[in-house]
Motif scaffolding. Structure first.
Motif, mmCIF file in Angstrom:
data_model
loop_
_atom_site.group_PDB
_atom_site.id
_atom_site.type_symbol
_atom_site.label_atom_id
_atom_site.label_comp_id
_atom_site.label_asym_id
_atom_site.label_seq_id
_atom_site.Cartn_x
_atom_site.Cartn_y
_atom_site.Cartn_z
ATOM 1 N N GLU A 194 -28.560 -80.017 -74.757
ATOM 2 C CA GLU A 194 -27.525 -79.244 -75.452
ATOM 3 C C GLU A 194 -27.715 -79.256 -76.970
ATOM 4 O O GLU A 194 -28.280 -80.184 -77.553
ATOM 5 C CB GLU A 194 -26.131 -79.693 -75.052
ATOM 6 N N HIS A 230 -25.679 -79.724 -79.290
ATOM 7 C CA HIS A 230 -25.056 -80.918 -79.823
ATOM 8 C C HIS A 230 -26.081 -82.014 -80.171
ATOM 9 O O HIS A 230 -26.068 -82.578 -81.254
ATOM 10 C CB HIS A 230 -24.122 -81.366 -78.690
ATOM 11 N N ARG A 259 -27.367 -83.284 -83.829
ATOM 12 C CA ARG A 259 -27.228 -84.682 -84.223
ATOM 13 C C ARG A 259 -28.546 -85.223 -84.776
ATOM 14 O O ARG A 259 -28.564 -85.899 -85.804
ATOM 15 C CB ARG A 259 -26.786 -85.520 -83.030
ATOM 16 N N LEU A 264 -17.502 -84.999 -83.655
ATOM 17 C CA LEU A 264 -18.523 -84.455 -84.561
ATOM 18 C C LEU A 264 -17.935 -84.102 -85.923
ATOM 19 O O LEU A 264 -18.636 -83.680 -86.826
ATOM 20 C CB LEU A 264 -19.203 -83.233 -83.953
ATOM 21 N N ARG A 302 -13.991 -84.203 -74.921
ATOM 22 C CA ARG A 302 -13.594 -82.977 -74.211
ATOM 23 C C ARG A 302 -12.910 -83.225 -72.871
ATOM 24 O O ARG A 302 -12.287 -82.335 -72.324
ATOM 25 C CB ARG A 302 -14.821 -82.071 -74.026
ATOM 26 N N GLU A 309 -18.919 -88.986 -73.358
ATOM 27 C CA GLU A 309 -20.377 -88.937 -73.522
ATOM 28 C C GLU A 309 -21.053 -90.037 -72.722
ATOM 29 O O GLU A 309 -20.553 -91.159 -72.639
ATOM 30 C CB GLU A 309 -20.737 -89.119 -74.998
ATOM 31 N N LEU A 363 -19.093 -77.319 -87.588
ATOM 32 C CA LEU A 363 -18.669 -78.546 -86.920
ATOM 33 C C LEU A 363 -17.240 -78.903 -87.311
ATOM 34 O O LEU A 363 -16.432 -79.295 -86.469
ATOM 35 C CB LEU A 363 -19.610 -79.702 -87.293
ATOM 36 N N ASN A 423 -14.087 -78.850 -84.616
ATOM 37 C CA ASN A 423 -13.420 -80.115 -84.352
ATOM 38 C C ASN A 423 -11.975 -80.118 -84.826
ATOM 39 O O ASN A 423 -11.133 -80.797 -84.235
ATOM 40 C CB ASN A 423 -14.206 -81.263 -84.979
ATOM 41 N N THR A 434 -14.800 -75.305 -78.375
ATOM 42 C CA THR A 434 -16.248 -75.259 -78.504
ATOM 43 C C THR A 434 -16.820 -73.877 -78.257
ATOM 44 O O THR A 434 -18.042 -73.715 -78.234
ATOM 45 C CB THR A 434 -16.895 -76.235 -77.509
ATOM 46 N N SER A 465 -19.884 -71.859 -80.690
ATOM 47 C CA SER A 465 -21.346 -71.936 -80.810
ATOM 48 C C SER A 465 -22.043 -70.879 -79.958
ATOM 49 O O SER A 465 -23.092 -70.375 -80.331
ATOM 50 C CB SER A 465 -21.843 -73.341 -80.471
#
Lengths: 240, 354, 399, 293
Positions: B272, B274, B278, B317, C37, C77, D107, D111, D219, D222
């Motif tokens: 992903e 994400h 990162r 994030l 999430r 996560e 971001l 968020n 989200t 994106s």
């Protein structure tokens, strides 16, 4: 014996605009040819076409007899074309020595040898005492010399100098003229775009005058300067 | 993995060469010249190894956190070969993490291939992918590379989801068994910790060696000015491609370790955006084009994440977003880049004054 | 900068070393998504666990010792989940449970198997967690297979009521996440077993998708059953677009997740009516105390609880029962106690761990089917029996 | 001819969704054309638009199509402010820095939406959202038709502003040559703020239009950023008419790919087209050359 550089009938077009039209030039080892003309005459474009930075629509460029007009700039550099840039661009964040080390790697894969060659080039232009200085700290005259050292480090056989003298004060100018002369004497063919007439008259055996992309005169500096077409081109260019 | 002390002088990653050292103390007579000649980064590497070993001893029950940190630092450092030293920002490096993990997973579960062969295969595939990808985009002017990087990672993610026969699709792939190279249990957190530490050291050592050599200088030349680089006989496309292939292969290697660490692979977390973001941001915040910047960035953000977990984690994030804006506006070189710039200035000022 | 860094380091040290201290209580580890999430579901878990702790501690805890739950947030996560798993294993907790997402639970299950520590799953429904499974992984909640199974039970019931052959053909549309794909796989398997024909199966990527191309395609196939598997956002978009495209099927079936949430009805409006959906637990299940638990969970949450809260409640009840019976808190003894579990009447149904149909240590609970009637969920099929009217779905033009 | 009706159905479906992609892409392309910035936060602007519509609907019962009248000026002000506060400082920084700054903004925005609205998907239910009209055997969803009409109005309005007004001429001059524009007395920082404001307003309008059709999650941005990239690269980076063509094309490619090939690869079709364009015609279908000499 093929000539050092032979360019024939170079034409460069941007969209509908013809920037350089059907210009030829040739020179031998040790010779210096000057390229002059008013602003916007196409000097830099011709320069870029010869070194590969601009795409020529027509024409051939031969370097010691072999055709290079299809080669990209780096390949021409590898075959012995060296060049400086009008707006000198040292690699930021690197020291003076490292700046010259990069082109020196072209001929020396080994780091120590490349460094020795780079140091040699710096000595030639009189910058060896600045080797560890960040390149961004140099003043204009030294940046010019750094630019030249970078071009020399590729061990060029044909050297293109783009307004190398512009903005230099008289002592620096004198020094630079002497230096370019010694380069030619060492057997390098030199093409220079130059506005400083003192440099042109002192250095060049032959001068090519461009105006609106066309070659309007060709010959020894004194003879060309008196050509009415050249005078008119400069005056015409001046009031634009 | 310790360096040979007779490396050539260098000023890019270490102190400048020629400046004669001011007044070496009697005890450091042997050490100082070595440091001056570029030994300092190797000392830094030894420090990283020691810090890793210390973590193992002090936090024996937090190895997973350590593995996560080491892998992130390794990926960010590998990213930096392309993104920092060569100046080509990629927002698709998760593609290589996922590729590495999946190659180990697929070859181990479907073909019973030994892990070391899988690792080599993964690195080779990553390099090939990077080569082809570079072919398409490195010849173009503008921001096409960064745009394509997102696209390629997305395509790989969709392939991983849709080609179920190969990848197990969305349900994923489970690694139950692996050969034991030299009797090592690859599933043990202890083994994985040392592997991750070794991986980070390998990436850092590679970076150090590459950036001091011909390729490293060519990479910097391309980053600074492609026209000038061409005048130096450098083919920007092939330098960028080489840097990309190296970066990709090293990232995939870390992906292999990550795949074994998870041993349950699914397309979503691995490919992903994400993760790509990162990796890139960690390197940028820490300092692009510096040896230890990406590592510092990874350590800072991982530890900050642990600390602020409860304050920020609903939007975990957010801290990355704020930091990157702050860094871009006020510390454009990143933390290490800024420190190094100041150090170089100070050293030069001192040598010029003295 | 340096000072901040040192502060960070010290803080981290403090966090990492602040582990288990003196223990007069029995601690159970729970890894779930309190933030990130999936935080919505972590909240449900927390509510269920709170209710369960009140009950077990009022009843004397584990042989007199109070029961406490150590929450570890996986921030939705997988890395954080594995870090949490390692932490809990190293703290020597007798039993650890978790997590919400199958993508997180799968690697956790791998880790606990390798560590040879018992791990109790109570929400993640991916088949792969217990099929093939391992000696150390136990699951209370129904696997993804059950979501499809209960709806096919309803189809069979409809065929029995309205004549064999009423429903024969199926088309499936599903999200491409692990869970949705697993349910869609189950649809293929069960359809083949029970003589239905799957005409086509299409998946889609990510939330907010436009389903019209798929639905247009399905429309030309004239299916009897439209089987949809998706999360909340997509379930609403799907039903709206089904209406818009004018896809008429004899049965609309929403396999799981999105279709069983109140938000599905709110978002879809009247288009939600007549849709059958599978769920794992409702207040109407015929198990003792279901209504009561539902009321308590509502009070704790301040809104209607989802079945996840009940699953978490059941997990704590089961864990306490296991620890009471365990000869010691060693992993082997706890595992032995888990294997011997037999709780015939919990509020979540009878809980014991069995090996069947390729599953290992899986509680063989059936799912529940509901139908949306006039904007409300009505339980229609529980425990192998039809408990309400199975309404016929009118064509869109007739609504 | 049995295939024709479904084909036309799919084609119009693709064009209608493509219209919204175009609206998003036009803003991105305009920003790139004038400011040379690739705005990574563009999809998040769309998400902000969706949430604006949702809040106005839930709190004030405002119809989303009325909410446009609030969202467009709001987007303009927010965009101009963002440009002034953040991006303006980076005007002479390397292209990379601005790109990263917008990534940071993306971001932060997604968020913050997360913190305010939570992960739960939110939507608006309008009775007419599922209504359709039938035209020659092709069913046209009313909501999408309205969306298409609004897109058309907004784009025509933008075109009029760009070609018929003094400000528009200043914008175009700045796009062609920032230095030159400054020399003839154009306040380019103001133009940049204006353009970024317009870009954000367009993106938020797209978000408002999408709100009754789809679902908002924090989200969601994106994926729209990615779509906007594909749209602008298809059309040629910086070309506004190109973005319209690119948007329609992407919509059709996705829709037909999902209908006739495999729906699982739906998003990949656009991306493949994107890579193919880079390989064969990097200047975009409607743009000028970007190949290095």
């Amino acid at each position: 014996m093929p000539r050092a550089l032979e360019a024939e009938r170079i034409t460069v077009q941007f969209g509908g605009l013809v920037a350089v039209n059907d210009v030829s030039l040739a020179l031998d080892t040790g010779q210096i040819v000057g390229l002059i003309g008013p602003n916007g005459a196409g000097k830099s474009t011709l320069f870029n076409a010869l070194t590969g930075y601009a795409k020529a629509r027509r024409g051939t460029v031969r370097l010691f007899g072999s055709n290079v007009e299809r080669l990209p700039p780096y390949a021409r550099a590898r075959r012995g074309m060296g060049r400086t840039f009008q707006i000198e661009r040292p690699f930021e964040g690197l020291t003076v020595l490292e700046n010259v080390l990069i082109p020196a790697f072209l001929r020396h894969a080994n780091r120590a040898e490349a460094e020795a060659a780079a140091m040699h080039a710096l000595e030639l232009v009189g910058l060896s005492d600045r080797a560890v200085q960040p390149s961004s700290d140099l003043n204009l005259a030294r940046r010019r010399r750094l630019e030249l050292a970078k071009a020399l480090a590729v061990q060029p056989r044909v050297l293109f100098l783009d307004e190398l003298m512009a903005g230099l004060n008289p002592p620096a100018l004198k020094e630079m003229i002497g230096f370019v002369r010694s380069l030619a004497d060492s057997g390098i063919a030199i093409v220079m775009v130059e506005h400083i007439m003192q440099a042109v008259t002192e250095l060049c055996e032959e001068v090519i005058v461009l105006a609106f992309g066309e070659k309007i005169a060709h010959g020894a500096p004194q003879q060309v300067m008196n050509d009415p077409r050249v005078v008119e081109a400069y005056l015409g260019g001046a009031d634009e | 993995m310790t360096g040979s002390p007779d490396r050539g002088p260098d000023a890019g990653a270490g102190p400048p060469p020629a400046a004669p050292s001011a007044a070496p103390g009697p005890a450091s007579r042997a050490l100082t010249p070595w440091l001056e000649r570029g030994g300092a980064p190797w000392l830094g590497l030894a420090g990283v190894a020691a810090a890793g070993a210390a973590w193992y001893v002090v936090f024996p029950s937090s190895l997973s956190l350590g593995i996560g940190l080491l892998l992130l630092a390794g990926w960010a450092s590998a990213w930096d070969l392309l993104g920092g030293w060569t100046g080509q920002t990629s927002l698709g490096h998760a593609a290589f993490v996922g590729l590495g993990a999946y190659v180990v997973g697929v070859t181990a579960t479907k073909y019973g291939l030994a892990p070391w062969w899988s690792v080599l295969l993964a690195m080779a595939l990553a390099a090939v992918l990077a080569f082809l990808w570079g072919r398409i985009t490195f010849g173009l002017r503008g921001s096409y590379f960064v745009l394509s990087s997102i696209a390629v990672a997305e395509i790989l993610r969709l392939i991983a989801i849709n080609e179920r026969k190969l990848t197990g699709g969305a349900i994923g792939l489970f690694i139950f068994d692996l050969d034991r190279p030299f009797g090592l249990d690859l599933f043990s957190r202890h083994t994985e910790f040392w592997l991750a530490l070794g991986y980070l050291l390998l990436v850092l050592a590679t970076t150090l060696l590459v950036t001091r050599g011909k390729l490293g200088y060519q990479m910097r030349a391309v980053r600074e000015d492609e026209a000038s680089a061409q005048a130096a006989g450098i083919n920007p496309v092939s330098v960028k491609s080489l840097a990309f292939m190296l970066s990709a292969a090293l990232t995939a290697l870390g992906g292999c370790i990550y795949g074994i660490f998870l041993s349950a692979l699914q397309p979503q977390p691995l490919f992903e955006l994400h993760l790509s973001v990162r990796i890139a941001l960690v390197a940028i915040i820490g300092g692009r084009g510096t040896l230890f910047g990406p590592l510092i960035g990874a350590a800072m953000l991982t530890l900050a994440g642990e600390l602020f977990r409860n304050a920020f984690a609903e939007a975990n994030l957010l801290i990355y977003g704020l930091l990157i804006v702050i860094v871009v506006l006020f510390v454009p070189r990143g933390l290490m880049g800024e420190l190094r710039r100041r150090a170089v200035r100070r050293r030069y000022a001192k040598s010029a004054g003295g | 900068m340096k000072r901040v860094f040192v502060a960070l380091l010290v803080g981290c040290l403090a966090l990492l070393t602040a582990t288990a201290t003196a223990q007069e209580t029995v601690k159970i580890g729970v890894i779930t998504s309190l933030t990130g999430r999936f935080a919505e579901f972590g909240e449900q878990h927390k509510a269920g666990i709170q209710a369960a702790l009140e009950d077990v501690n009022a009843a004397g805890g584990v042989n007199g010792a109070a029961v406490e739950v150590v929450f570890e947030d996986d921030i939705s996560e997988v890395n954080a989940a594995l870090t949490a798993g390692e932490k809990l294993v190293n703290q020597g907790l007798p039993l650890v449970m978790g997590a919400y997402s199958s993508g997180i639970t799968n690697p956790l299950a791998q880790y606990f198997t390798r560590q040879q520590r018992p791990f109790l799953v109570f929400t993640s429904s991916d088949d792969a967690i217990t099929r093939p499974g391992s000696d150390w992984i136990f699951r209370i909640n129904q696997p993804s297979y059950a979501y499809a199974q209960v709806l096919f039970d309803v189809f069979d019931a409809i065929n029995a009521e309205r004549g064999a052959g009423t429903l024969k053909t199926v088309v499936t549309v599903h999200g491409n996440g692990a869970f949705e794909s697993a349910v869609a796989d189950a649809v293929d398997v069960i359809a083949a077993e029970r003589g239905y024909t799957v005409l086509q199966r299409q998946d889609y990527d990510q939330a907010g998708a436009d389903f019209r191309p798929i639905l247009n395609r399905f429309k030309t196939l004239n299916p009897d059953i439209l089987f949809m598997v998706s999360y909340a956002a997509d379930s609403v978009a799907l039903m709206r677009q089904v209406q818009e495209v004018g896809l008429d099927a004899k049965v609309f079936a929403g396999g799981a997740a999105g279709f069983a949430l109140p938000g599905f009805i709110e978002g879809s409006g009247p288009a939600a009516d007549y849709v059958f959906t599978a769920t794992m637990w409702t207040k109407d299940v015929p198990y003792p105390g279901a209504q009561d638990l539902n009321a308590r969970l509502s009070a704790i949450l301040g809104r209607t609880p989802s079945y996840h809260a009940a699953q978490a409640y059941a997990a704590v009840i089961t864990a306490v029962d296991v620890l009471k019976r365990a000869a010691s808190f060693s992993p082997a003894d706890v595992r032995a106690a888990l294997l011997a579990t037999n709780m015939p009447d919990t509020v979540y149904g009878p809980i014991r761990f069995e090996d069947y149909q390729g599953y290992k240590n899986q509680a063989p609970l059936p799912a529940v089917a509901e139908q949306v009637v006039n904007g409300d969920f009505v339980t229609v099929y529980v425990n192998g029996q039809v408990v309400g009217d199975l309404l016929e779905t009118p064509s869109w033009n007739a609504r | 001819m049995e295939w024709l009706a479904p084909f036309l159905q799919n084609l119009t479906g693709g064009l209608l969704i493509g219209g919204i992609y175009a609206l998003i892409g036009v803003g991105l392309s305009l920003i790139f054309g004038v400011m040379r910035i690739i705005n990574f936060a563009h999809g998040e602007f769309v998400a902000v638009g969706m949430y604006t519509a949702i809040v106005l609907f839930q709190r004030l019962g405002m119809d989303p199509y009325v909410a446009l009248l609030v969202a467009a000026p709001l987007g303009f002000v927010l965009g101009a402010a963002l440009q002034r506060v953040v991006l303006h400082r980076l005007i002479d920084a390397p292209a990379d820095s601005t790109l990263l700054a917008t990534l940071g903004l993306a971001l932060v925005l997604s968020n913050v939406l997360f913190l305010i609205f939570g992960a739960e998907p939110k939507s608006i239910y309008l009775p007419y959202a599922t209504a359709t009209v039938t035209l020659g055997g092709v069913r046209l969803p009313v909501a999408q038709l309205i969306a298409g009409a609004i897109t058309l109005v907004v784009i025509v309005g933008l075109w009029l502003i760009l070609t018929r007004t003094e400000v528009g001429r200043a914008v175009r001059a700045t796009a062609q040559n920032r230095l030159g524009a400054e020399l003839v007395g154009i306040d380019t920082p103001r133009i940049h703020a204006l353009v970024f404001g317009i870009g954000m307003a367009l993106a938020m309008c797209a978000g408002v239009i999408l709100a009754p059709l789809l679902f908002a999650v924090p989200t969601v941005g994106s994926s729209y950023t990615l779509k906007a990239f594909v749209v602008t690269v298809l059309g040629g980076l910086g070309s506004v008419p190109g973005a319209i063509g690119g948007g329609l094309l992407l919509g059709v490619v996705e829709f037909l790919g999902a209908s006739y090939l495999s729906s699982g690869y739906r998003d990949a079709y656009g991306l493949f087209a994107f890579l193919l364009i880079l390989l064969l015609r990097p200047e975009g279908l409607f743009g000028r050359t970007v190949k290095r000499v």
